[in-house]
Design a protein around this motif. Structure first.
Motif, PDB file in Angstrom:
ATOM      1  N   MET A  93     -17.524 -12.495  -2.128  1.00  0.00           N
ATOM      2  CA  MET A  93     -18.304 -11.256  -2.035  1.00  0.00           C
ATOM      3  C   MET A  93     -18.576 -10.572  -3.466  1.00  0.00           C
ATOM      4  O   MET A  93     -19.208  -9.558  -3.560  1.00  0.00           O
ATOM      5  N   ASP A  94     -18.252 -11.271  -4.428  1.00  0.00           N
ATOM      6  CA  ASP A  94     -18.369 -10.988  -5.798  1.00  0.00           C
ATOM      7  C   ASP A  94     -17.795  -9.525  -6.235  1.00  0.00           C
ATOM      8  O   ASP A  94     -18.579  -8.527  -6.696  1.00  0.00           O
ATOM      9  N   ILE A  95     -16.665  -9.369  -5.548  1.00  0.00           N
ATOM     10  CA  ILE A  95     -15.998  -8.079  -5.781  1.00  0.00           C
ATOM     11  C   ILE A  95     -14.469  -8.468  -6.299  1.00  0.00           C
ATOM     12  O   ILE A  95     -13.779  -9.231  -6.067  1.00  0.00           O
ATOM     13  N   LYS A  96     -14.209  -7.630  -7.520  1.00  0.00           N
ATOM     14  CA  LYS A  96     -12.865  -7.683  -7.933  1.00  0.00           C
ATOM     15  C   LYS A  96     -11.872  -7.050  -7.331  1.00  0.00           C
ATOM     16  O   LYS A  96     -11.930  -5.598  -6.956  1.00  0.00           O
ATOM     17  N   ALA A  97     -10.633  -7.373  -7.137  1.00  0.00           N
ATOM     18  CA  ALA A  97      -9.391  -6.703  -6.331  1.00  0.00           C
ATOM     19  C   ALA A  97      -8.182  -7.511  -6.663  1.00  0.00           C
ATOM     20  O   ALA A  97      -8.360  -8.775  -7.065  1.00  0.00           O
ATOM     21  N   GLU A  98      -7.202  -6.727  -6.740  1.00  0.00           N
ATOM     22  CA  GLU A  98      -5.982  -7.353  -6.835  1.00  0.00           C
ATOM     23  C   GLU A  98      -5.406  -7.582  -5.546  1.00  0.00           C
ATOM     24  O   GLU A  98      -5.329  -6.647  -4.573  1.00  0.00           O
ATOM     25  N   ALA A  99      -4.435  -8.490  -5.248  1.00  0.00           N
ATOM     26  CA  ALA A  99      -3.778  -8.538  -4.219  1.00  0.00           C
ATOM     27  C   ALA A  99      -2.469  -7.546  -4.070  1.00  0.00           C
ATOM     28  O   ALA A  99      -2.015  -7.289  -5.233  1.00  0.00           O
ATOM     29  N   GLN A 100      -2.314  -7.303  -3.064  1.00  0.00           N
ATOM     30  CA  GLN A 100      -0.931  -6.380  -2.982  1.00  0.00           C
ATOM     31  C   GLN A 100       0.299  -7.074  -3.150  1.00  0.00           C
ATOM     32  O   GLN A 100       0.339  -8.287  -3.079  1.00  0.00           O
ATOM     33  N   ARG A 101       1.017  -6.468  -3.553  1.00  0.00           N
ATOM     34  CA  ARG A 101       2.613  -7.248  -3.805  1.00  0.00           C
ATOM     35  C   ARG A 101       3.304  -7.675  -2.425  1.00  0.00           C
ATOM     36  O   ARG A 101       3.132  -6.970  -1.508  1.00  0.00           O
ATOM     37  N   PRO A 102       3.686  -8.819  -2.526  1.00  0.00           N
ATOM     38  CA  PRO A 102       4.074  -9.196  -1.302  1.00  0.00           C
ATOM     39  C   PRO A 102       5.342  -8.462  -0.630  1.00  0.00           C
ATOM     40  O   PRO A 102       6.153  -7.903  -1.245  1.00  0.00           O
ATOM     41  N   LYS A 103       5.273  -8.576   0.697  1.00  0.00           N
ATOM     42  CA  LYS A 103       6.204  -7.610   1.498  1.00  0.00           C
ATOM     43  C   LYS A 103       7.115  -8.490   2.225  1.00  0.00           C
ATOM     44  O   LYS A 103       6.700  -9.481   2.608  1.00  0.00           O
ATOM     45  N   ILE A 104       8.306  -8.019   2.548  1.00  0.00           N
ATOM     46  CA  ILE A 104       8.956  -8.532   3.638  1.00  0.00           C
ATOM     47  C   ILE A 104       9.846  -7.368   4.425  1.00  0.00           C
ATOM     48  O   ILE A 104      10.013  -6.108   3.992  1.00  0.00           O
ATOM     49  N   ALA A 105       9.934  -7.656   5.714  1.00  0.00           N
ATOM     50  CA  ALA A 105      10.623  -6.759   6.633  1.00  0.00           C
ATOM     51  C   ALA A 105      12.111  -6.650   6.370  1.00  0.00           C
ATOM     52  O   ALA A 105      12.836  -7.667   6.254  1.00  0.00           O
ATOM     53  N   LEU A 192       8.912  -2.145   5.584  1.00  0.00           N
ATOM     54  CA  LEU A 192       8.639  -3.112   4.610  1.00  0.00           C
ATOM     55  C   LEU A 192       8.775  -2.544   3.108  1.00  0.00           C
ATOM     56  O   LEU A 192       8.522  -1.493   2.780  1.00  0.00           O
ATOM     57  N   VAL A 193       9.319  -3.695   2.585  1.00  0.00           N
ATOM     58  CA  VAL A 193       9.788  -3.368   1.359  1.00  0.00           C
ATOM     59  C   VAL A 193       9.279  -4.598   0.139  1.00  0.00           C
ATOM     60  O   VAL A 193       8.896  -5.612   0.533  1.00  0.00           O
ATOM     61  N   ASP A 194       9.138  -4.317  -0.941  1.00  0.00           N
ATOM     62  CA  ASP A 194       8.725  -5.338  -1.907  1.00  0.00           C
ATOM     63  C   ASP A 194       9.683  -6.611  -1.637  1.00  0.00           C
ATOM     64  O   ASP A 194      10.874  -6.414  -1.689  1.00  0.00           O
ATOM     65  N   SER A 195       8.989  -7.709  -1.455  1.00  0.00           N
ATOM     66  CA  SER A 195       9.811  -8.957  -1.443  1.00  0.00           C
ATOM     67  C   SER A 195      10.977  -9.285  -2.450  1.00  0.00           C
ATOM     68  O   SER A 195      11.972  -9.872  -2.254  1.00  0.00           O
ATOM     69  N   ASP A 196      10.725  -8.792  -3.747  1.00  0.00           N
ATOM     70  CA  ASP A 196      11.605  -9.067  -4.797  1.00  0.00           C
ATOM     71  C   ASP A 196      12.543  -7.939  -4.716  1.00  0.00           C
ATOM     72  O   ASP A 196      13.491  -7.676  -6.091  1.00  0.00           O
ATOM     73  N   PHE A 197      12.500  -7.027  -3.909  1.00  0.00           N
ATOM     74  CA  PHE A 197      13.412  -5.671  -4.089  1.00  0.00           C
ATOM     75  C   PHE A 197      14.784  -6.087  -3.402  1.00  0.00           C
ATOM     76  O   PHE A 197      14.606  -6.278  -2.134  1.00  0.00           O
ATOM     77  N   ASP A 198      15.814  -6.226  -4.083  1.00  0.00           N
ATOM     78  CA  ASP A 198      17.109  -6.665  -3.642  1.00  0.00           C
ATOM     79  C   ASP A 198      17.968  -5.570  -2.874  1.00  0.00           C
ATOM     80  O   ASP A 198      18.937  -5.871  -2.306  1.00  0.00           O
ATOM     81  N   VAL A 199      17.655  -4.418  -3.363  1.00  0.00           N
ATOM     82  CA  VAL A 199      18.574  -3.398  -2.992  1.00  0.00           C
ATOM     83  C   VAL A 199      17.949  -2.347  -1.925  1.00  0.00           C
ATOM     84  O   VAL A 199      16.795  -2.129  -2.178  1.00  0.00           O
ATOM     85  N   HIS A 200      18.576  -2.315  -0.624  1.00  0.00           N
ATOM     86  CA  HIS A 200      17.766  -1.607   0.477  1.00  0.00           C
ATOM     87  C   HIS A 200      19.068  -1.005   1.122  1.00  0.00           C
ATOM     88  O   HIS A 200      20.403  -1.291   1.213  1.00  0.00           O
ATOM     89  N   VAL A 201      18.744   0.293   1.513  1.00  0.00           N
ATOM     90  CA  VAL A 201      19.759   0.776   2.716  1.00  0.00           C
ATOM     91  C   VAL A 201      19.774   0.012   3.899  1.00  0.00           C
ATOM     92  O   VAL A 201      19.034  -0.172   4.543  1.00  0.00           O
ATOM     93  N   ILE A 202      20.958  -0.083   4.463  1.00  0.00           N
ATOM     94  CA  ILE A 202      21.236  -0.692   5.598  1.00  0.00           C
ATOM     95  C   ILE A 202      21.621  -0.078   6.754  1.00  0.00           C
ATOM     96  O   ILE A 202      22.002  -0.629   7.795  1.00  0.00           O
ATOM     97  N   CYS A 203      21.690   1.288   6.832  1.00  0.00           N
ATOM     98  CA  CYS A 203      21.709   2.242   7.887  1.00  0.00           C
ATOM     99  C   CYS A 203      21.023   3.448   7.727  1.00  0.00           C
ATOM    100  O   CYS A 203      20.991   3.982   6.401  1.00  0.00           O
ATOM    101  N   ARG A 204      20.229   3.927   8.699  1.00  0.00           N
ATOM    102  CA  ARG A 204      19.227   5.012   8.629  1.00  0.00           C
ATOM    103  C   ARG A 204      20.188   6.351   9.065  1.00  0.00           C
ATOM    104  O   ARG A 204      19.449   7.296   9.112  1.00  0.00           O
ATOM    105  N   ASN A 205      20.986   6.426   9.555  1.00  0.00           N
ATOM    106  CA  ASN A 205      21.669   7.425  10.053  1.00  0.00           C
ATOM    107  C   ASN A 205      22.085   8.351   8.979  1.00  0.00           C
ATOM    108  O   ASN A 205      22.797   8.148   7.937  1.00  0.00           O
TER     109      ASN A 205
END
Length: 217
Positions: A93-105, A192-205
């Motif tokens: 397409m001759d369009i410049k764009a950056e890929a989104q950061r990889p995500k993981i659920a 969805l969080v960044d795939s290289d992000f290792d700290v996350h909340v494991i309970c939503r309560n």
């Protein structure tokens, strides 16, 4: 003895003329109604992974490719194709764009069947969405995973399996970050969080500890 009746010459000529007229009309319509197809459409479809997961918000890869060609969609919406797809489509397409950061659920619940309490026995369809409709789910914890595998069934990549305690387990290797599991969960405990992000909340309560412990020990 049977009498054999042959069609007249005029009848044959009439049918022949009628067929020729229809042929001319169809040929004219084909030329008049012909729509030129942009060859870039095929190249864009080839650049996409062909997963048809719908994570981009469009009906399959071909639907997304059409929107890119129309200029009504950015070229970096395909999480599955990632940087490779963006690079290929960028050249097409001759369009410049950056890929989104990889995500993981990620699953924000640890309340499996071994620790979470139920308010009542549920005997309905094996579906989290269906169970949620019955008194807002059978789990005592209003934030707890219902464990009926809607997320697993929604994943087109086989990246989710259910553990022995009824909690979804997501494979880092297979998860593409498409987000289908996020949309399928009626309790919003997958994000969805960044795939290289290792700290996350494991309970939503968000309730206080005494109330929380009544539903999940």
């Amino acid at each position: 003895m049977l009498d054999i009746v042959f069609p007249s010459v005029s009848s044959i000529l009439s049918i022949t003329a009628l067929g020729a007229a229809f042929g001319v009309i169809l040929s004219y319509a084909k030329i008049k109604l012909h729509v030129e197809r942009d060859p870039r459409l095929g190249y864009i479809v080839e650049a996409l992974p062909g997963a048809n997961c719908g994570a981009c918000g469009f009906p399959g890869c071909s639907g997304y490719a059409m929107k890119i060609l129309e200029g009504s969609a950015p070229i970096n919406l395909c999480m599955v194709g990632g940087a490779d797809a963006v690079e290929k489509i960028s050249r097409i397409m001759d369009i410049k764009a950056e890929a989104q950061r990889p995500k993981i659920a990620r699953v924000h619940c640890q309340g499996g069947g071994d620790v979470a309490n139920n308010r009542f026995d549920y005997n309905g369809p094996r579906s989290c969405a269906a169970a949620q409709q019955i008194r807002e789910g059978f789990k005592t914890c209003a934030y707890g995973c219902l464990g009926l595998a809607d997320c697993m069934n929604a994943c087109p990549f086989g990246a989710i399996h259910m553990s022995d305690t009824g909690l979804p387990v997501i494979s880092r290797e297979l998860c593409t970050g498409c987000g289908n599991c996020v949309a399928a969960c009626p309790r919003n405990i997958i994000s969805l969080v960044d795939s290289d992000f290792d700290v996350h909340v494991i309970c939503r309560n968000t309730e206080k500890a005494p109330v929380m412990k009544k539903g999940c020990s």
